[in-house]
Scaffold this motif. Sequence first.
Motif, PDB file in Angstrom:
ATOM      1  N   HIS A  37       0.867  -1.138  -0.077  1.00  0.00           N
ATOM      2  CA  HIS A  37      -0.058   0.116  -0.026  1.00  0.00           C
ATOM      3  C   HIS A  37       0.920   1.440   0.126  1.00  0.00           C
ATOM      4  N   HIS A  39       1.518   5.088  -2.660  1.00  0.00           N
ATOM      5  CA  HIS A  39       1.144   6.010  -3.595  1.00  0.00           C
ATOM      6  C   HIS A  39       2.127   6.742  -4.537  1.00  0.00           C
ATOM      7  N   GLN A  81      -4.076   3.930  -6.250  1.00  0.00           N
ATOM      8  CA  GLN A  81      -4.556   5.302  -6.837  1.00  0.00           C
ATOM      9  C   GLN A  81      -4.914   6.009  -5.913  1.00  0.00           C
ATOM     10  N   ALA A  82      -4.328   7.393  -5.656  1.00  0.00           N
ATOM     11  CA  ALA A  82      -4.466   8.322  -4.372  1.00  0.00           C
ATOM     12  C   ALA A  82      -5.727   9.315  -5.052  1.00  0.00           C
ATOM     13  N   ARG A 130     -10.266   0.662  -6.352  1.00  0.00           N
ATOM     14  CA  ARG A 130     -10.521   1.027  -4.756  1.00  0.00           C
ATOM     15  C   ARG A 130     -11.658   1.988  -4.724  1.00  0.00           C
ATOM     16  N   ARG A 136     -14.330  12.737   3.855  1.00  0.00           N
ATOM     17  CA  ARG A 136     -13.608  13.950   3.569  1.00  0.00           C
ATOM     18  C   ARG A 136     -12.516  13.912   2.408  1.00  0.00           C
ATOM     19  N   LEU A 137     -12.571  12.456   1.765  1.00  0.00           N
ATOM     20  CA  LEU A 137     -11.656  12.331   0.655  1.00  0.00           C
ATOM     21  C   LEU A 137     -12.291  12.233  -0.694  1.00  0.00           C
ATOM     22  N   TYR A 163     -12.014   1.490   1.347  1.00  0.00           N
ATOM     23  CA  TYR A 163     -11.707   2.333   2.371  1.00  0.00           C
ATOM     24  C   TYR A 163     -12.967   3.144   3.122  1.00  0.00           C
ATOM     25  N   HIS A 187      -6.473  -0.432   6.127  1.00  0.00           N
ATOM     26  CA  HIS A 187      -6.075   0.022   7.363  1.00  0.00           C
ATOM     27  C   HIS A 187      -7.135  -0.363   8.575  1.00  0.00           C
ATOM     28  N   ARG A 190      -9.956   1.453   9.969  1.00  0.00           N
ATOM     29  CA  ARG A 190      -9.994   2.472  10.449  1.00  0.00           C
ATOM     30  C   ARG A 190     -10.548   2.467  11.988  1.00  0.00           C
ATOM     31  N   ARG A 224      -1.776   6.903  11.400  1.00  0.00           N
ATOM     32  CA  ARG A 224      -3.037   7.439  11.367  1.00  0.00           C
ATOM     33  C   ARG A 224      -3.966   6.958  12.224  1.00  0.00           C
ATOM     34  N   PRO A 267      -0.543  10.446   2.596  1.00  0.00           N
ATOM     35  CA  PRO A 267      -1.441  11.707   2.544  1.00  0.00           C
ATOM     36  C   PRO A 267      -2.158  12.030   3.575  1.00  0.00           C
TER      37      PRO A 267
HETATM   38  O1  LIG Z   1      -6.038   8.388  -1.664  1.00  0.00           O
HETATM   39  C1  LIG Z   1      -5.930   9.063  -0.653  1.00  0.00           C
HETATM   40  O2  LIG Z   1      -6.039  10.218  -0.691  1.00  0.00           O
HETATM   41  C2  LIG Z   1      -5.410   8.564   0.526  1.00  0.00           C
HETATM   42  C3  LIG Z   1      -6.019   9.273   1.624  1.00  0.00           C
HETATM   43  C4  LIG Z   1      -5.793   8.526   2.856  1.00  0.00           C
HETATM   44  C5  LIG Z   1      -6.339   9.360   4.328  1.00  0.00           C
HETATM   45  O3  LIG Z   1      -6.502  10.529   4.355  1.00  0.00           O
HETATM   46  O4  LIG Z   1      -6.573   8.598   5.134  1.00  0.00           O
HETATM   47  O5  LIG Z   1      -5.236   7.341   3.049  1.00  0.00           O
HETATM   48  C6  LIG Z   1      -4.844   6.562   2.148  1.00  0.00           C
HETATM   49  O6  LIG Z   1      -4.378   5.465   2.090  1.00  0.00           O
HETATM   50  C7  LIG Z   1      -5.105   7.275   0.767  1.00  0.00           C
END
Ligand SMILES: O=C(O)c1cc(C(=O)O)oc(=O)c1
Length: 313
Positions: A37, A39, A81-82, A130, A136-137, A163, A187, A190, A224, A267
Amino acid sequence: MSKPTTGDFTKTAGWLDWYTGPAKPRFQLPAGAVDAHCHVFGPGAEFPYAPERKYTPCDASKAELYALRDHLGFARNVVVQATCHGADNRAMVDACLSSGGKARGVATVRRSITDEQLQELHDAGVRGVRFNFVKRLVDFTPKDELLEIAGRIAKLGWHVVIYFEAVDLPELWDFFTALPTTVVVDHMGRPDVSKPIDGPEFELFLKFMREHSNVWSKVSCPERLSVTGPKALNGEQAAYRDVVPFARRVVEEFPDRVLWGTDWPHPNLKDHMPDDGLLVDFIPAIAPTPELQQKLLVDNPMRLYWPEEVKGA
Ligand SMILES: O=C(O)c1cc(C(=O)O)oc(=O)c1
């Protein structure tokens, strides 16, 4: 010194740049370990950030990612991909194509993608899509569109990465359990690690994995999830202790369905940016035996992303 965002872009205020000069990990990764994982961001001048993005990062190029891979001792990467690139997968695809077969990818696609475009992504090394439910994203995508995409990518042998925030699992349960592919949770969904590990929230996540053998989890991103730290900085060898019981529980109960990744370039971190070498040193706390480490870092990601190299897969 602040890292650049090239092209016609201004970095989001409060954005932390990725850590320069990470430590050499003390933990020796097993041969063939996969960072499953991570980016790339841009660079913006070459691969512009998407108009619908919720943040503008500093650039984080494929060359910088692969230098980190070599420094930490990983053999391969899975480039996810972000959201700052929306459904424009060019930066991620370029990273995969330039890796000499050492990277595979996870894309974001819309319903409008053609079968030819999906095949092109496959040929570049993409093996998953994904679906992001972190409000928020991303903006909301209707579930029927996502189910349609899942049905199409299932035919290519791909999986779905999801996610979401732990509090949203009850509402998303029916949708997730209807997905026809392997499903990989980012993750650990979360968890709020300040709540008890045997409380209803994390129990629901474990039930999700127990009752659905197609569900896998990334046990990544302690930086995180941690509330109490300590942070993976300044040589700290016992970072993010409050996350350890949660990740270790998942690794020990589902050893054949877990993945690990650095999440570089991390990120949206506003509190601190971890030293990636010290993040690698976190791994033995959650996967304490060589057998668990081999599954987490080599066997599982190889089965999912490079099945053609795995005998009997
Ligand atoms: O693609 C993203 O923007 C992103 C953001 C976050 C986060 O802000 O938690 O975590 C990730 O694994 C990927």
